[in-house]
Scaffold this active site. Structure first.
Site, PDB file in Angstrom:
ATOM      1  N   SER A  59      87.044  58.834 -18.569  1.00 36.74           N
ATOM      2  CA  SER A  59      86.883  60.208 -18.096  1.00 36.74           C
ATOM      3  C   SER A  59      87.547  61.130 -19.106  1.00 36.74           C
ATOM      4  O   SER A  59      88.713  61.494 -18.975  1.00 36.74           O
ATOM      5  CB  SER A  59      87.564  60.329 -16.719  1.00 36.74           C
ATOM      6  OG  SER A  59      87.602  61.678 -16.306  1.00 36.74           O
ATOM      7  N   GLU A  60      86.795  61.478 -20.159  1.00 35.08           N
ATOM      8  CA  GLU A  60      87.397  62.298 -21.216  1.00 35.08           C
ATOM      9  C   GLU A  60      87.798  63.663 -20.670  1.00 35.08           C
ATOM     10  O   GLU A  60      88.813  64.234 -21.080  1.00 35.08           O
ATOM     11  CB  GLU A  60      86.434  62.444 -22.404  1.00 35.08           C
ATOM     12  CG  GLU A  60      86.181  61.136 -23.158  1.00 35.08           C
ATOM     13  CD  GLU A  60      85.207  60.208 -22.442  1.00 35.08           C
ATOM     14  OE1 GLU A  60      84.521  60.660 -21.501  1.00 35.08           O
ATOM     15  OE2 GLU A  60      85.136  59.011 -22.817  1.00 35.08           O
ATOM     16  N   GLN A  82      88.393  57.775 -27.394  1.00 35.88           N
ATOM     17  CA  GLN A  82      88.069  56.516 -28.069  1.00 35.88           C
ATOM     18  C   GLN A  82      87.137  56.675 -29.276  1.00 35.88           C
ATOM     19  O   GLN A  82      87.329  56.022 -30.307  1.00 35.88           O
ATOM     20  CB  GLN A  82      87.449  55.561 -27.055  1.00 35.88           C
ATOM     21  CG  GLN A  82      87.435  54.131 -27.503  1.00 35.88           C
ATOM     22  CD  GLN A  82      87.216  53.207 -26.325  1.00 35.88           C
ATOM     23  OE1 GLN A  82      86.103  53.094 -25.809  1.00 35.88           O
ATOM     24  NE2 GLN A  82      88.276  52.570 -25.866  1.00 35.88           N
ATOM     25  N   PHE A  83      86.122  57.512 -29.150  1.00 30.64           N
ATOM     26  CA  PHE A  83      85.252  57.866 -30.276  1.00 30.64           C
ATOM     27  C   PHE A  83      85.004  59.370 -30.175  1.00 30.64           C
ATOM     28  O   PHE A  83      84.845  59.897 -29.066  1.00 30.64           O
ATOM     29  CB  PHE A  83      83.900  57.148 -30.193  1.00 30.64           C
ATOM     30  CG  PHE A  83      83.960  55.690 -30.567  1.00 30.64           C
ATOM     31  CD1 PHE A  83      83.696  55.278 -31.873  1.00 30.64           C
ATOM     32  CD2 PHE A  83      84.284  54.733 -29.627  1.00 30.64           C
ATOM     33  CE1 PHE A  83      83.755  53.925 -32.221  1.00 30.64           C
ATOM     34  CE2 PHE A  83      84.347  53.384 -29.969  1.00 30.64           C
ATOM     35  CZ  PHE A  83      84.074  52.978 -31.268  1.00 30.64           C
ATOM     36  N   ASP A  85      82.445  60.824 -30.614  1.00 33.94           N
ATOM     37  CA  ASP A  85      81.150  60.975 -29.933  1.00 33.94           C
ATOM     38  C   ASP A  85      81.317  61.101 -28.414  1.00 33.94           C
ATOM     39  O   ASP A  85      80.408  61.533 -27.724  1.00 33.94           O
ATOM     40  CB  ASP A  85      80.270  59.761 -30.218  1.00 33.94           C
ATOM     41  CG  ASP A  85      80.330  59.331 -31.669  1.00 33.94           C
ATOM     42  OD1 ASP A  85      79.302  59.433 -32.342  1.00 33.94           O
ATOM     43  OD2 ASP A  85      81.404  58.908 -32.134  1.00 33.94           O
ATOM     44  N   TYR A  86      82.473  60.673 -27.895  1.00 35.65           N
ATOM     45  CA  TYR A  86      82.717  60.705 -26.445  1.00 35.65           C
ATOM     46  C   TYR A  86      83.490  61.946 -26.017  1.00 35.65           C
ATOM     47  O   TYR A  86      83.879  62.074 -24.859  1.00 35.65           O
ATOM     48  CB  TYR A  86      83.552  59.500 -25.992  1.00 35.65           C
ATOM     49  CG  TYR A  86      83.026  58.135 -26.307  1.00 35.65           C
ATOM     50  CD1 TYR A  86      81.724  57.935 -26.761  1.00 35.65           C
ATOM     51  CD2 TYR A  86      83.841  57.016 -26.134  1.00 35.65           C
ATOM     52  CE1 TYR A  86      81.259  56.656 -27.053  1.00 35.65           C
ATOM     53  CE2 TYR A  86      83.378  55.740 -26.411  1.00 35.65           C
ATOM     54  CZ  TYR A  86      82.088  55.572 -26.881  1.00 35.65           C
ATOM     55  OH  TYR A  86      81.644  54.304 -27.162  1.00 35.65           O
ATOM     56  N   ILE A  87      83.758  62.829 -26.964  1.00 36.19           N
ATOM     57  CA  ILE A  87      84.684  63.925 -26.654  1.00 36.19           C
ATOM     58  C   ILE A  87      84.033  65.017 -25.797  1.00 36.19           C
ATOM     59  O   ILE A  87      84.709  65.796 -25.145  1.00 36.19           O
ATOM     60  CB  ILE A  87      85.267  64.520 -27.969  1.00 36.19           C
ATOM     61  CG1 ILE A  87      86.642  65.146 -27.719  1.00 36.19           C
ATOM     62  CG2 ILE A  87      84.310  65.509 -28.611  1.00 36.19           C
ATOM     63  CD1 ILE A  87      87.438  65.426 -28.985  1.00 36.19           C
ATOM     64  N   PRO A  89      82.500  65.280 -22.822  1.00 36.35           N
ATOM     65  CA  PRO A  89      82.892  65.547 -21.430  1.00 36.35           C
ATOM     66  C   PRO A  89      84.231  66.283 -21.337  1.00 36.35           C
ATOM     67  O   PRO A  89      84.514  66.913 -20.330  1.00 36.35           O
ATOM     68  CB  PRO A  89      82.996  64.145 -20.804  1.00 36.35           C
ATOM     69  CG  PRO A  89      82.115  63.299 -21.652  1.00 36.35           C
ATOM     70  CD  PRO A  89      82.263  63.847 -23.053  1.00 36.35           C
ATOM     71  N   HIS A 129      78.529  56.364 -32.008  1.00 33.39           N
ATOM     72  CA  HIS A 129      79.832  55.922 -32.551  1.00 33.39           C
ATOM     73  C   HIS A 129      79.994  56.351 -34.009  1.00 33.39           C
ATOM     74  O   HIS A 129      80.735  55.721 -34.759  1.00 33.39           O
ATOM     75  CB  HIS A 129      79.979  54.395 -32.460  1.00 33.39           C
ATOM     76  CG  HIS A 129      79.799  53.842 -31.090  1.00 33.39           C
ATOM     77  ND1 HIS A 129      78.569  53.638 -30.529  1.00 33.39           N
ATOM     78  CD2 HIS A 129      80.702  53.498 -30.153  1.00 33.39           C
ATOM     79  CE1 HIS A 129      78.708  53.155 -29.302  1.00 33.39           C
ATOM     80  NE2 HIS A 129      79.989  53.066 -29.051  1.00 33.39           N
TER      81      HIS A 129
END
Lengths: 337, 424
Positions: A59-60, A82-83, A85-87, A89, A129
């Protein structure tokens, strides 16, 4: 002094700061017990306990929001996304809350925190990623944006970022975690141990934010770059025999304009290199600044070497990545004009 | 592809239909709340504050009510509050209502750009403030001005913020009513709805990491429960057993969208806590004693490391969303007056009278006193200017506090802005 790769250097920065300041807390997906998927937070839970280094839900948005609450309380969150690319949210919390809190509370609630995130391609990570979203953050007033390119700088910059009173987005070029990458993907990776910048001082030292580093002095051309592309650019200018001055920006915001202007005024030519897509990339800002400040010193149009304006394409990684061929062509163009 | 699939026969299947929720009544209809189930005051059971969360979950579809139709406190949730505290709560509610009226009018008079009242919801923030410790931390929405007033924040300073004048502690940077004050445990209000909900959880996590005794309370409206931040807050609160109270003020309207658009046709907002394993209370938000009792319960639970609580305050937004809204365009007029759970201020007043602790004469004196206080504060605030006069002096301050120190690019822009201001 010890020889370290970038992961070890970043890990060491965590330990130095967590020992020095009980308010530094670390959390992120897989960042606790296991120590992170890239092992940057390895051993922290063992040394500092579960309430200072712990796993977070996937849960970013929640991770960044929790960090906002903790910073409001008076802690110094050092969080891992973590990446890069997930930032997304967490983007609303970063843009609307983290970046603006000092301003909207007239200084009463600053947001000292570091949001670390591995970014960039060259690892066959596909489109989720491999992204380089730094320009989505350099555009936001209130954030500082840092990108190290060596183990020495990674540790020193991370320590400076943790000590900084403002929120810092800390992009870690994951392609060079284990060794510098010259852009030739078909050649074996050189480990950091063979590179002088893997000599990392013991204990506390800071590499100041807002200061670029001249990696290679030269007279013919200025190359402005950061992250993985520092090493790709260095290799390219050597291979093409161009006496370029290569500048590792290290901090994108605030930018070390002085170093840039001094160099371009000297060389009269400029090439901007980044992995991120071209349109509205940070390179556009660099080109604009160089044009505004150094126009009468320029002997040729400023060129950009960038990723293409497509999502990051998995199997076409090396057709996408701004590697030696794209650099060679751009160098020829800037030098030939 | 399936169109050609010979195995599929649709003869006996209904055509798929999308359900778009619609309130029962629209403009032109007479107000009618007969469909709302209202359990009798005193009928809801009160679990122990350290009970397993599941023991509270029947309360998620119930309604904690303390004040009966006879204005007496009844049942296990009766917080048995000292009349002195009840009178303080009444006084704060009267002040908030007068403050809202004055500032609403100030906006209509062109003295500011925007205002938001909390009419009909005054009991929620004020009884909460009375039930919690002064040092506890709130992450409010824009309808909890009562927290500041109950904690004694100067009315003049609130008004200066509304006017963005020289007395505005936020230096004219924030929309009116987006207050922020650390000393009063009132976190900066965001216009991006829901962001504060998981932030409250983060603050309380920090308190737990540090072995503090203070707890936090996050606030959100029924509409914004649809945001992902709501889910983040609930997840983090449950995972780390965080000492936090998570309040949903269900006033049933998100600007023009009724609570069905946020999912209320399927479940109560309090029921959302069930799936997270979080204790859950559904409370009559217009009953100051019920609000007090629920918040006291949740505070005790949090302070004992027994876990977070979600409280749904069931109420009704008696007026428009803001000065920019006209509810006659989407719901029946006069619904607020027909709301079966009544006016929280009148109910608390009637309770005090029923206790023999208050009378009409004392009430008139109180109203006159509060009115004079608010008017005096307004006069003071207006000495420092109103919004249309602002934004001309000290333009350089616009560039402060973006960062701790002003970087070169912002310094350059500040100088350009100052030069531009001189040009005029």
């Amino acid at each position: 002094m010890a020889t370290m790769n970038m992961i070890q250097a970043l890990n060491d920065a965590h330990k130095v700061m967590m020992r020095a300041d009980g308010d530094v807390v670390v959390f992120g997906e897989d960042a606790g017990y296991f120590g992170g998927v890239f092992r940057v937070t390895e051993g922290l839970q063992r040394e500092f306990g579960k309430t200072r280094a712990f796993d977070a839900p996937i849960s970013e948005g929640g991770i960044v929001a929790a960090a906002v609450g903790m910073a409001a309380y008076g802690l110094k969150p050092l969080i891992e996304i973590q990446f890069a690319d997930y930032i997304y949210p967490g983007y609303d919390q970063i843009v609307s809350e983290v970046a603006k809190m000092r301003y909207r509370t007239a200084g009463e609630w600053p947001m000292p925190m570091v949001i670390r995130t591995p970014y960039g391609g060259g690892i066959f990570g596909g489109q989720t990623h491999s992204q380089s979203p730094e320009s989505l953050f350099t555009h936001i007033a209130g954030l500082k944006v840092v990108v190290p390119s060596t183990p020495h700088d990674a540790k020193g910059l991370l320590i400076a970022a943790i000590e900084d009173p403002d929120p810092v987005i800390f992009f870690e070029p994951k392609r060079i975690y284990n060794g510098p990458f010259d852009g030739h993907h078909d050649r074996p990776v050189t480990p950091w141990a063979k590179h002088s910048a893997s000599e990392v001082p013991d204990g506390h030292y800071a590499v100041p934010l807002g200061k670029a580093r001249v990696v290679r002095e030269g007279e013919a051309l200025t190359v402005l770059t950061y992250g993985t592309m520092v090493h790709v650019s260095l290799a390219a200018v050597e291979e093409n025999g161009v006496d370029a001055e290569v500048i590792d920006l290290r901090t994108l915001v605030p930018l070390d304009l002085e170093t840039i202007v001094a160099s371009v005024e000297k060389t009269g030519r400029c090439l901007v290199v980044h992995e991120a897509p071209r349109t509205s990339g940070f390179g556009a800002e660099l080109v604009a600044l160089v044009q505004e400040r150094c126009f009468y010193h320029l002997e040729a149009p400023v060129e950009r070497v960038t990723g293409w304006d497509t999502p990051y394409p998995h199997s076409y990684e090396w057709a996408y990545f701004p590697g030696p061929k794209r650099l060679k062509k751009a160098l020829e163009k800037v030098m030939g004009d | 592809m399936s169109d050609k699939d010979p195995k599929v026969t649709r003869a006996n299947r209904p055509v798929l239909a999308l359900h778009v929720p619609e309130p029962h009544l629209r403009p032109g209809d007479a107000p009618d709340f007969s469909a709302i189930v209202i359990p009798a005051a005193g009928s809801a059971p009160r679990p122990r504050t350290d009970a397993p969360a599941a023991d509270t979950h029947s309360l998620a579809t119930n309604l904690v009510r303390v004040l009966g139709d006879d204005h007496r406190a009844v049942g296990p949730w009766d917080p048995k509050i000292d009349p002195e505290i009840l009178r303080k709560m009444l006084r704060d509610m009267v002040t908030v209502r007068i403050f809202d009226d004055r500032m609403y009018r100030a906006q209509r008079q062109g003295k500011t750009s925007f205002y938001m009242k909390c009419s009909g919801e005054e009991a929620i923030a004020i009884a909460t403030a009375a039930a919690m410790d002064r040092a506890d931390m709130h992450f409010p929405t824009y309808r909890q001005q009562g927290l500041l007033i109950a904690r004694g924040y100067p009315l003049t300073t609130m008004m200066c913020q509304i006017y963005s004048n020289g007395g505005d502690p936020l230096k004219g940077r924030q929309l009116p009513i987006m207050y922020s004050d650390k000393a009063h445990g009132f976190f900066s209000i965001s216009g991006n709805l829901g962001t504060q909900f998981p932030q409250a959880v983060g603050w309380a996590m920090a308190a737990a990491i540090k072995g503090d005794h203070r707890i936090a309370m996050g606030w959100i409206g029924d509409g914004a429960t649809a945001e992902g931040d709501f889910h983040s807050a609930m997840t983090f609160a449950a995972v780390y057993n965080v000492p936090v109270i998570l309040a949903v003020v269900n006033n049933q309207w998100a600007i023009s969208s009724f609570s069905g658009i946020a999912g209320a046709e399927r479940a109560t907002f309090a029921q959302r806590a069930v799936g997270y394993g979080i204790a859950s209370l559904r409370v009559d938000g217009n009953d100051a004693l019920a609000v007090y009792a629920a918040v006291q319960w949740a505070s005790e639970r949090a302070r004992a490391n027994a876990g977070p609580t979600m409280i749904e305050f069931f109420t009704y937004r008696a007026e428009g969303h803001s000065t920019s809204d006209d509810p006659s365009g989407y719901r029946p007029v006069n619904e607020g007056k027909a709301w079966p759970l009544g006016d929280p201020l009148e109910r608390l007043k009637a309770h005090l009278i029923a206790l023999g602790q208050w009378d009409e004469e004392r009430h008139s004196t109180l109203v006159a006193h509060c009115d004079a206080e608010v008017r005096a504060a307004q006069k003071e605030a207006e000495k420092l200017g109103i919004l249309p006069q602002q934004g001309k002096d000290n333009i350089a301050s616009m560039f402060d506090d973006v960062y701790a120190d002003i970087p070169w690019h912002i310094a350059e822009q500040r100088d350009a802005a100052l030069a531009e201001a001189k040009d005029r």
